[in-house]
Every structure is written in structure tokens, then in C-alpha cells.
Design a protein around this motif. Structure first.
Motif, PDB file in Angstrom:
ATOM      1  N   LEU A 113      -6.217  -7.168   0.591  1.00 39.68           N
ATOM      2  CA  LEU A 113      -6.975  -6.035   0.060  1.00 39.68           C
ATOM      3  C   LEU A 113      -7.538  -5.178   1.180  1.00 39.68           C
ATOM      4  O   LEU A 113      -7.518  -3.937   1.106  1.00 39.68           O
ATOM      5  CB  LEU A 113      -8.097  -6.551  -0.845  1.00 39.68           C
ATOM      6  CG  LEU A 113      -7.653  -7.041  -2.225  1.00 39.68           C
ATOM      7  CD1 LEU A 113      -8.739  -7.900  -2.870  1.00 39.68           C
ATOM      8  CD2 LEU A 113      -7.308  -5.866  -3.130  1.00 39.68           C
ATOM      9  N   GLU A 114      -8.015  -5.798   2.223  1.00 41.37           N
ATOM     10  CA  GLU A 114      -8.537  -5.022   3.354  1.00 41.37           C
ATOM     11  C   GLU A 114      -7.430  -4.244   4.053  1.00 41.37           C
ATOM     12  O   GLU A 114      -7.615  -3.081   4.435  1.00 41.37           O
ATOM     13  CB  GLU A 114      -9.239  -5.962   4.329  1.00 41.37           C
ATOM     14  CG  GLU A 114     -10.516  -6.571   3.754  1.00 41.37           C
ATOM     15  CD  GLU A 114     -11.177  -7.550   4.699  1.00 41.37           C
ATOM     16  OE1 GLU A 114     -10.618  -7.785   5.799  1.00 41.37           O
ATOM     17  OE2 GLU A 114     -12.248  -8.091   4.339  1.00 41.37           O
ATOM     18  N   ARG A 115      -6.268  -4.870   4.192  1.00 42.47           N
ATOM     19  CA  ARG A 115      -5.142  -4.171   4.827  1.00 42.47           C
ATOM     20  C   ARG A 115      -4.663  -3.002   3.976  1.00 42.47           C
ATOM     21  O   ARG A 115      -4.322  -1.933   4.505  1.00 42.47           O
ATOM     22  CB  ARG A 115      -4.000  -5.160   5.085  1.00 42.47           C
ATOM     23  CG  ARG A 115      -4.286  -6.143   6.203  1.00 42.47           C
ATOM     24  CD  ARG A 115      -3.193  -7.180   6.342  1.00 42.47           C
ATOM     25  NE  ARG A 115      -1.889  -6.583   6.652  1.00 42.47           N
ATOM     26  CZ  ARG A 115      -0.778  -7.301   6.789  1.00 42.47           C
ATOM     27  NH1 ARG A 115      -0.814  -8.633   6.632  1.00 42.47           N
ATOM     28  NH2 ARG A 115       0.368  -6.719   7.076  1.00 42.47           N
ATOM     29  N   ILE A 116      -4.622  -3.197   2.660  1.00 39.51           N
ATOM     30  CA  ILE A 116      -4.214  -2.113   1.761  1.00 39.51           C
ATOM     31  C   ILE A 116      -5.159  -0.932   1.892  1.00 39.51           C
ATOM     32  O   ILE A 116      -4.724   0.222   2.015  1.00 39.51           O
ATOM     33  CB  ILE A 116      -4.157  -2.626   0.310  1.00 39.51           C
ATOM     34  CG1 ILE A 116      -2.949  -3.551   0.128  1.00 39.51           C
ATOM     35  CG2 ILE A 116      -4.092  -1.462  -0.685  1.00 39.51           C
ATOM     36  CD1 ILE A 116      -2.979  -4.355  -1.147  1.00 39.51           C
ATOM     37  N   ALA A 123      -1.684  11.281   2.227  1.00 36.46           N
ATOM     38  CA  ALA A 123      -2.602  10.314   1.651  1.00 36.46           C
ATOM     39  C   ALA A 123      -2.343  10.182   0.157  1.00 36.46           C
ATOM     40  O   ALA A 123      -1.691  11.040  -0.459  1.00 36.46           O
ATOM     41  CB  ALA A 123      -4.035  10.772   1.894  1.00 36.46           C
ATOM     42  N   PRO A 124      -2.820   9.118  -0.473  1.00 39.52           N
ATOM     43  CA  PRO A 124      -2.744   9.049  -1.939  1.00 39.52           C
ATOM     44  C   PRO A 124      -3.372  10.279  -2.590  1.00 39.52           C
ATOM     45  O   PRO A 124      -4.249  10.922  -2.007  1.00 39.52           O
ATOM     46  CB  PRO A 124      -3.542   7.779  -2.271  1.00 39.52           C
ATOM     47  CG  PRO A 124      -3.471   6.944  -1.032  1.00 39.52           C
ATOM     48  CD  PRO A 124      -3.461   7.924   0.109  1.00 39.52           C
ATOM     49  N   THR A 125      -2.928  10.604  -3.793  1.00 42.15           N
ATOM     50  CA  THR A 125      -3.449  11.790  -4.467  1.00 42.15           C
ATOM     51  C   THR A 125      -4.901  11.623  -4.886  1.00 42.15           C
ATOM     52  O   THR A 125      -5.603  12.604  -5.141  1.00 42.15           O
ATOM     53  CB  THR A 125      -2.630  12.110  -5.729  1.00 42.15           C
ATOM     54  OG1 THR A 125      -2.825  11.063  -6.700  1.00 42.15           O
ATOM     55  CG2 THR A 125      -1.153  12.241  -5.399  1.00 42.15           C
ATOM     56  N   GLN A 134      -5.750   4.783   4.228  1.00 36.62           N
ATOM     57  CA  GLN A 134      -6.450   5.779   5.043  1.00 36.62           C
ATOM     58  C   GLN A 134      -5.555   6.370   6.122  1.00 36.62           C
ATOM     59  O   GLN A 134      -5.868   7.434   6.674  1.00 36.62           O
ATOM     60  CB  GLN A 134      -7.680   5.142   5.693  1.00 36.62           C
ATOM     61  CG  GLN A 134      -8.748   4.731   4.698  1.00 36.62           C
ATOM     62  CD  GLN A 134      -9.891   3.970   5.350  1.00 36.62           C
ATOM     63  OE1 GLN A 134      -9.925   3.789   6.571  1.00 36.62           O
ATOM     64  NE2 GLN A 134     -10.846   3.520   4.541  1.00 36.62           N
ATOM     65  N   ARG A 135      -4.428   5.694   6.403  1.00 36.96           N
ATOM     66  CA  ARG A 135      -3.566   6.128   7.505  1.00 36.96           C
ATOM     67  C   ARG A 135      -2.286   6.812   7.039  1.00 36.96           C
ATOM     68  O   ARG A 135      -1.597   7.444   7.852  1.00 36.96           O
ATOM     69  CB  ARG A 135      -3.200   4.909   8.369  1.00 36.96           C
ATOM     70  CG  ARG A 135      -4.396   4.233   9.020  1.00 36.96           C
ATOM     71  CD  ARG A 135      -3.997   2.949   9.714  1.00 36.96           C
ATOM     72  NE  ARG A 135      -3.030   3.183  10.791  1.00 36.96           N
ATOM     73  CZ  ARG A 135      -2.457   2.196  11.484  1.00 36.96           C
ATOM     74  NH1 ARG A 135      -2.721   0.939  11.201  1.00 36.96           N
ATOM     75  NH2 ARG A 135      -1.604   2.482  12.447  1.00 36.96           N
ATOM     76  N   ALA A 156       0.830  -1.209   0.000  1.00 29.08           N
ATOM     77  CA  ALA A 156       0.000   0.000   0.000  1.00 29.08           C
ATOM     78  C   ALA A 156       0.861   1.253   0.000  1.00 29.08           C
ATOM     79  O   ALA A 156       0.574   2.228  -0.714  1.00 29.08           O
ATOM     80  CB  ALA A 156      -0.928  -0.008   1.206  1.00 29.08           C
ATOM     81  N   ASP A 157       1.937   1.243   0.787  1.00 29.24           N
ATOM     82  CA  ASP A 157       2.825   2.402   0.862  1.00 29.24           C
ATOM     83  C   ASP A 157       3.595   2.580  -0.446  1.00 29.24           C
ATOM     84  O   ASP A 157       3.779   3.703  -0.934  1.00 29.24           O
ATOM     85  CB  ASP A 157       3.782   2.233   2.033  1.00 29.24           C
ATOM     86  CG  ASP A 157       4.348   3.557   2.526  1.00 29.24           C
ATOM     87  OD1 ASP A 157       4.283   4.556   1.778  1.00 29.24           O
ATOM     88  OD2 ASP A 157       4.868   3.590   3.646  1.00 29.24           O
TER      89      ASP A 157
END
Length: 270
Positions: A142-145, A155-157, A150-151, A94-95
Motif C-alpha cells: 500500500l505504501e509503494r502504491i 498522474a491519476p485523474t 505520486q510519480r 499502481a500503474d
């Protein structure tokens, strides 16, 4: 039969540049060529060795390459088709995706799947498990991503689009209904029409609007005059081609881009 889940969507063309049996300089030139042609999305894949042909041939890692593509391009969207959930901690993935999203000013698509190539697992020390265990891990990943996005600070663009690939009706399509912005499947128009119906049913069960999910398929070695309109008629809107070394021939891509433009004009007119 009508397919309201895709009625308002334009057709898009994606090209998967296979990162094997070539130099990275050749890949970089292919990326520039396809972006200039007007391709909508560029993909690579997430393997550690060639998928076919000589097992010891040249090959390059997925996410390092995507970071380079983020800097080397300015318009085209891009991502893995698909990143293997097993190869990286989902929070780390995710990061990574968030970082590439920022480098590219919001052009990353996160394609993700459960994994299948046993050699990759064995050679790099990952537990291969079973199809059941890998799909369960994908659901958890997928849930962890989603939670990690959100954290993260920043945040993502944008809401990073998630592409889920695979045809499995009981598990993969259910995961797509819950998490995907794009579902990528395989088959002819008749088979894909059936899969779209299954996906729509899972969307109804999960309370998701099926129109939120773009429908994608691979059209390698098939021209638009052969299969294009049939696939459009059953709701397919993203057509993925394959570009192979050494020449990464653009001719088939040009045919599909012409088809895209013609269909989109008709969709707007209707």
C-alpha cells in the motif's frame, strides 16, 4: 449509539459479478444490465480458478477484465473485490490502476487485500507464506502504491479510492485506518458496529478522520427488509451483493436499489 463517521454519507449499492462458470459475453451483458439499473459500483474478484464448485470450470482474469469494463461502461464505478497484493509487483499494480483510471475517466476503485487462496499461489508459482507475512507485504505494498501514484506521468485523474477488505482488528483495520477510503468487512450489524469502533480507534491513533472511510459489507442472500436498516443504523453505507451465472438475476439488486433510494431520501430530509 450514533455513528458520526457515516452520518452524511449516502447509501450505495455494489454488485460483484463472479467471473466463473460462464462466457465473457454473459459477463459483458451483466455489466450493461447492472449499469442500466443504476448500480453504483461493479466488482469482480482476483482469482485464477473458480472459488467454489468444479475446480476446472470457466474462469477469467481480474485486471484484463477491468480494462474492458472501463471501455464498456460510462457511469458506474468499478474495481476488484479485492485484488491480491501478492500477485503483482505493487508499483506495477499502481500503474495498472492508474491506466484503468484514465481509460474510465476516473471511475476505478482499487480494492486490495493480503490474499488467502492457496491454490492460486501454488498453481501460479507465488510463495504462499503465512497470514502474518502476507499482511506485512500488504502494508508495504500500500505504501509503494501510494508513492508510485505520486510519480506517474500522467498522474491519476483523481485520488483513486482504495478499498481494504478484511476483519482483522490488530492489523487489517489498522492498515485500513492508514490507507483506505472504503473498509469492507463481514458480519451482522452487532459485529460490524464493534469493528467500526475498532476502526475509529485506529483512526484516532493515526490522526485520521474516521468520516473519511466509507463502511461496506456483503449482503448476499439477505434482503433489505431483513438486515438493511440495522446495518444503516450502525454506519454501513455500501452494500455489496453477489451476481452469479448463469442468469445474473437482477431481482435482488432491484430490491436493494429501492432501499437505497428510500434511505437516501430520509437521510437528506433529516
Amino acid at each position: 449509539m450514533s455513528y458520526p463517521h457515516s452520518a452524511a454519507r449516502p447509501v450505495r449499492i455494489g454488485v460483484q459479478i463472479q467471473p466463473q462458470y460462464c462466457s465473457y459475453a454473459e459477463i459483458r451483458r451483466a455489466v450493461a444490465q447492472y449499469e442500466e439499473l443504476g448500480v453504483d459500483i461493479l466488482f469482480n474478484w482476483d482469482h485464477f480458478f473458480p472459488v467454489y464448485g468444479p475446480a476446472d470450470g470457466e474462469h477469467y482474469e481480474c485486471w484484463t477484465m477491468l480494462g474492458a469494463w472501463a471501455e464498456a461502461t460510462s457511469r458506474v464505478e468499478f474495481g476488484p473485490l479485492v485484488s491480491c497484493n501478492s500477485y503483482r509487483n505493487p508499483d506495477l499494480l499502481a500503474d495498472m490502476a492508474r491506466t484503468v483510471d484514465h481509460i474510465s475517466d476516473g471511475r476505478l476503485i482499487l480494492g486490495i487485500g493480503a490474499g488467502w487462496n492457496e491454490k492460486d499461489y501454488d498453481e501460479y508459482g507465488y510463495e504462499f507464506g503465512t497470514p502474518k507475512s502476507r499482511l506485512a507485504a500488504l502494508g508495504e505494498g500500500l505504501e509503494r502504491i501510494e508513492r508510485r501514484w505520486q510519480r506517474l506521468n500522467p498522474a491519476p485523474t483523481r485520488k483513486i479510492p482504495v478499498l481494504v477488505g478484511g476483519n482483522g482488528e490488530r492489523k487489517t483495520l489498522r492498515l485500513a485506518a492508514r490507507h483506505a477510503d472504503i473498509w469492507h468487512g463481514f458480519g451482522d450489524a452487532t459485529e460490524l458496529a464493534h469493528k467500526h469502533g475498532v476502526l475509529d480507534a485506529w483512526c484516532a491513533e493515526t490522526g485520521r478522520d474516521p468520516a473519511e472511510i466509507e463502511r461496506s459489507t456483503r449482503v448476499f442472500r439477505r434482503g433489505p427488509e431483513e438486515v438493511g436498516q440495522d446495518l444503516v443504523d450502525v454506519g454501513t453505507r455500501l452494500f455489496q451483493l453477489v451476481a452469479r451465472s448463469p442468469d445474473f438475476d437482477p431481482a435482488p439488486v432491484k430490491d436493494w436499489l429501492d432501499f437505497r433510494d428510500d434511505v437516501n431520501k430520509r437521510l437528506v430530509a433529516s
